[in-house]
Design an enzyme around this catalytic site. Structure first.
Site, PDB file in Angstrom:
ATOM      1  N   ASN A  39       0.837  -1.196   0.000  1.00  0.00           N
ATOM      2  CA  ASN A  39       0.000   0.000   0.000  1.00  0.00           C
ATOM      3  C   ASN A  39       0.875   1.250   0.000  1.00  0.00           C
ATOM      4  OD1 ASN A  39       0.596  -0.924   2.673  1.00  0.00           O
ATOM      5  ND2 ASN A  39      -1.033   0.317   3.552  1.00  0.00           N
ATOM      6  N   GLU A  74       0.345   5.266   0.670  1.00  0.00           N
ATOM      7  CA  GLU A  74      -0.565   6.323   1.131  1.00  0.00           C
ATOM      8  C   GLU A  74      -0.078   7.701   0.692  1.00  0.00           C
ATOM      9  OE1 GLU A  74      -0.996   5.645   5.363  1.00  0.00           O
ATOM     10  OE2 GLU A  74      -2.196   3.834   4.998  1.00  0.00           O
ATOM     11  N   CYS A 125      -4.169   0.647  -2.548  1.00  0.00           N
ATOM     12  CA  CYS A 125      -3.981  -0.598  -1.800  1.00  0.00           C
ATOM     13  C   CYS A 125      -2.899  -1.479  -2.427  1.00  0.00           C
ATOM     14  CB  CYS A 125      -5.275  -1.401  -1.784  1.00  0.00           C
ATOM     15  SG  CYS A 125      -6.650  -0.608  -0.950  1.00  0.00           S
ATOM     16  N   GLU A 168      -2.982  -4.639  -3.140  1.00  0.00           N
ATOM     17  CA  GLU A 168      -3.464  -5.555  -4.192  1.00  0.00           C
ATOM     18  C   GLU A 168      -3.461  -4.867  -5.549  1.00  0.00           C
ATOM     19  OE1 GLU A 168      -4.868  -4.828  -1.244  1.00  0.00           O
ATOM     20  OE2 GLU A 168      -6.309  -6.365  -0.640  1.00  0.00           O
ATOM     21  N   CYS A 215     -10.326  -4.994   0.108  1.00  0.00           N
ATOM     22  CA  CYS A 215     -11.430  -4.022   0.026  1.00  0.00           C
ATOM     23  C   CYS A 215     -12.222  -4.223  -1.267  1.00  0.00           C
ATOM     24  CB  CYS A 215     -10.896  -2.598   0.132  1.00  0.00           C
ATOM     25  SG  CYS A 215     -10.245  -1.933  -1.410  1.00  0.00           S
ATOM     26  N   CYS A 229     -10.525  -3.207  -4.629  1.00  0.00           N
ATOM     27  CA  CYS A 229      -9.535  -4.188  -5.095  1.00  0.00           C
ATOM     28  C   CYS A 229     -10.223  -5.418  -5.676  1.00  0.00           C
ATOM     29  CB  CYS A 229      -8.587  -4.570  -3.966  1.00  0.00           C
ATOM     30  SG  CYS A 229      -7.462  -3.221  -3.551  1.00  0.00           S
TER      31      CYS A 229
HETATM   32  N1  THU Z   1      -5.383  -1.416   2.371  1.00  0.00           N
HETATM   33  C1  THU Z   1      -4.826  -2.249   1.435  1.00  0.00           C
HETATM   34  O1  THU Z   1      -3.664  -2.093   1.062  1.00  0.00           O
HETATM   35  N2  THU Z   1      -5.597  -3.245   0.942  1.00  0.00           N
HETATM   36  C2  THU Z   1      -6.893  -3.477   1.271  1.00  0.00           C
HETATM   37  O2  THU Z   1      -7.539  -4.337   0.692  1.00  0.00           O
HETATM   38  C3  THU Z   1      -7.510  -2.703   2.350  1.00  0.00           C
HETATM   39  C4  THU Z   1      -6.742  -1.540   2.861  1.00  0.00           C
HETATM   40  C5  THU Z   1      -4.575  -0.312   2.906  1.00  0.00           C
HETATM   41  C6  THU Z   1      -5.011   1.049   2.470  1.00  0.00           C
HETATM   42  C7  THU Z   1      -4.482   1.926   3.579  1.00  0.00           C
HETATM   43  O3  THU Z   1      -3.148   2.301   3.274  1.00  0.00           O
HETATM   44  C8  THU Z   1      -4.466   1.012   4.791  1.00  0.00           C
HETATM   45  O4  THU Z   1      -4.627  -0.302   4.309  1.00  0.00           O
HETATM   46  C9  THU Z   1      -5.554   1.310   5.807  1.00  0.00           C
HETATM   47  O5  THU Z   1      -6.801   1.330   5.205  1.00  0.00           O
END
Ligand code: THU
Length: 136
Positions: free
Chosen positions: A43, A45, A54, A56, A92, A95
């Protein structure tokens, strides 16, 4: 180590690279492609929170950029607490929709600390503009 365990290990390792100063929630993903190549992602940010992507999707988009066909995916939310709901480890919705676009419906998704699911179980009745695109 079987295929699933190896892919989960790659996903956990990829989480080390996460750029997550806002959530401090490290996520890693690893995708096995049809030619056997494993492509990973983490991920990433942003101070403008909505720009966050994310793990994925980073991994899957990297497959596309390399001209590879994703077949199987593992994801690891390494910071999820042992006693937290399983939902904190699941991919999520955004994704899942991207998986639907780029992977076969029969693709297996390994979720660290949960289990393995077929993509069609994770996203039944997915939105598509071309229902013939994905193999059953
Ligand atoms: N996140 C992912 O990388 N994948 C997911 O399927 C759910 C959430 C990350 C996004 C963000 O940087 C952190 O998790 C908190 O939501």
């Amino acid at each position: 180590m079987n295929n699933a365990e190896a892919l989960l290990a790659a996903a956990r390792k990829a989480a080390d690279q996460a750029h997550c100063p806002y959530s401090n929630f490290h996520v890693g993903a690893a995708v096995r492609c049809t030619d056997g190549t494993v492509v990973s992602g983490c991920n990433v940010e942003n101070a403008s929170y909505g720009l966050t992507i994310c793990a994925e999707r980073v991994a899957l988009f990297n497959c596309v950029a390399q001209g590879l066909q994703p077949l199987e995916l593992a994801v690891s939310c390494v910071d999820a607490q042992n006693n937290a709901p399983l939902a904190s480890r699941m991919p999520c919705g955004a994704c899942r929709q991207v998986m639907q676009e780029l992977m076969p419906n029969s693709a297996i998704i390994h979720i660290d600390g949960v289990d393995s699911r077929r993509l069609k179980e994770l996203l039944p009745d997915a939105f598509s503009l071309d229902s013939a695109k994905n193999a059953p």
